[in-house]
Design an enzyme around this catalytic site. Structure first.
Site, mmCIF file in Angstrom:
data_model
loop_
_atom_site.group_PDB
_atom_site.id
_atom_site.type_symbol
_atom_site.label_atom_id
_atom_site.label_comp_id
_atom_site.label_asym_id
_atom_site.label_seq_id
_atom_site.Cartn_x
_atom_site.Cartn_y
_atom_site.Cartn_z
ATOM 1 C CB CYS A 1 -0.952 -0.011 1.182
ATOM 2 S SG CYS A 1 -2.142 -1.355 1.059
ATOM 3 C CG HIS B 1 -3.176 3.399 1.906
ATOM 4 N ND1 HIS B 1 -3.564 3.005 0.645
ATOM 5 C CD2 HIS B 1 -3.281 2.296 2.701
ATOM 6 C CE1 HIS B 1 -3.874 1.723 0.668
ATOM 7 N NE2 HIS B 1 -3.722 1.269 1.900
ATOM 8 C CG ASN C 1 -6.493 -0.916 0.799
ATOM 9 O OD1 ASN C 1 -5.828 -0.430 -0.127
ATOM 10 N ND2 ASN C 1 -5.931 -1.404 1.886
#
Ligand SMILES: CC(C)(COP(=O)(O)OP(=O)(O)OC[C@H]1O[C@@H](n2cnc3c(N)ncnc32)[C@H](O)[C@@H]1OP(=O)(O)O)[C@@H](O)C(=O)NCCC(=O)NCCS
Length: 332
Positions: A116, A256, A286
């Site tokens: 990520c 994020h 996500n």
């Protein structure tokens, strides 16, 4: 300023059409919309459907749009870097495939893997090539087809992830704009808490690994959550302090998008109100390396030349980091 900096001169995202809603997940696993929204902030995610469709398809769509928008000839691109944990295949690099799909015949290309935090790592790498003066046009892509490594019988992970891609163009400037500073970190002791057990050189694919569902993303959610909250907030506060920034100096936090609660904790620590936090987790979930460029894309029309942006991420590895940049253009 004599020194060269890399500035973002264009941003483009791509998300597939199919919307996987919380309602639909209720039919797959024992969960409910209320739990998902209150624990994560996610309402739906996009899923790439169809045979032979990998992350490169989404990355290439984002890059094509970026080239059109910026009016840059694909033949003028020097380098394409793709951040992904879901490459089309172990090799060639997904960036290589994207370069071919968009006709960037004079560009070389490579992938980087930092989960990520991948987009931040790739942005910093791309920025270095511009700063040396050796490259004039570098494209940084974040592209992940998380649906290809998600177990849709595991309620702890299947609610979290979605598919998407985003790409930015980096070009040099001598103005006081662009990427000013970065702090990037990693800690391999975090691997057991968020990883894919098989499919690499340590545990190549066998019938047993497939039967044991070892080709899916594994996450020990509550442990990752604790590390993410602390580290993403710490590194964001650290980059502000290092650059003499107070909460009121920051126009936008670009976090994020893993969990709304992690984002809120980071914003609180930075002294930033929720009106200055980019958020699109509710519609995409996500998307790993794609969340940050997808946020910039969604908010592009609200960004002004000179705006101070702090980008922050945390992900598998563990990896984490923050980048401080000055946005380089007004809405068009
Ligand atoms: C995954 C995550 C949302 C889970 O939230 P949480 O508050 O930590 O929840 P827990 O895992 O402690 O589970 C709490 C309870 O909810 C249950 N639960 C888990 N998933 C559920 C779901 N989809 N629906 C309903 N209940 C669920 C658990 O079984 C547990 O039940 P129990 O108390 O009876 O054992 C959260 O841990 C998280 O966001 N982790 C970090 C994600 C991240 O940042 N990743 C890094 C970047 S990729």
């Amino acid at each position: 300023m004599d020194k060269l900096r890399a500035m973002i001169t264009g941003i483009q995202g791509y998300v597939p059409e199919y919307r996987l809603t919380n309602k639909e997940l209720e039919e797959l696993v024992e969960t409910n919309d209320e739990w998902i929204v209150s624990r994560t902030g996610i309402k739906e995610r996009r899923i790439l459907k169809g045979e032979d469709q990998g992350s490169s398809v989404m990355g290439a769509e984002a890059v094509k749009g970026l080239l059109e928008k910026t009016g840059i000839d694909p033949l003028d691109v020097d380098l394409i870097i793709c951040a992904t944990v879901t490459p089309d295949m172990p090799f060639p690099a997904t960036a290589n495939i994207i370069a071919d799909l968009v006709g960037a015949k004079n560009s070389y290309s490579f992938d980087i893997g930092a989960a990520c935090s991948g987009f931040l790592y790739a942005l910093q790498i791309g920025s270095q090539f511009i700063q040396t003066g050796s490259h004039k046009k570098v494209i940084v892509v974040g592209a992940d087809k998380m649906s290809s490594i998600v177990d849709y019988t595991d309620r702890a992970t299947c609610i979290l992830f979605g598919d998407g891609a985003g790409a930015v163009m980096l070009e040099p400037t001598t103005e006081d704009l662009g990427i000013v500073d970065s702090i990037l970190k990693s800690d391999g002791t975090g691997a057991p808490y968020l990883h894919m057990k098989a499919g690499g050189s340590r545990r190549p694919a066998t019938h047993e690994t497939v039967d044991a569902k070892e080709h899916f993303a594994f996450q020990e959610g509550s442990t990752v959550f604790k590390f993410a909250v602390t580290n993403m907030a710490d590194v964001s506060a650290e980059i502000m302090e290092k650059n003499g920034l107070k909460g009121e100096d920051v126009a936008w936090l670009v976090p994020h998008q893993a969990n709304l609660r992690i984002i809120n904790a980071t914003a609180n620590r930075m002294g930033i109100g929720s009106d200055k936090v980019m958020m699109n987790i509710e519609k995409y979930g996500n998307t790993t390396a794609a969340t940050i460029p997808l946020c910039l894309w969604d908010y592009e029309n609200q960004l002004k030349k000179g705006d101070n942006l702090v980008l922050a991420a945390f992900g598998g590895g563990f990896t984490w980091g923050s980048i401080y940049l000055k946005w380089a253009y007004d809405p068009k």
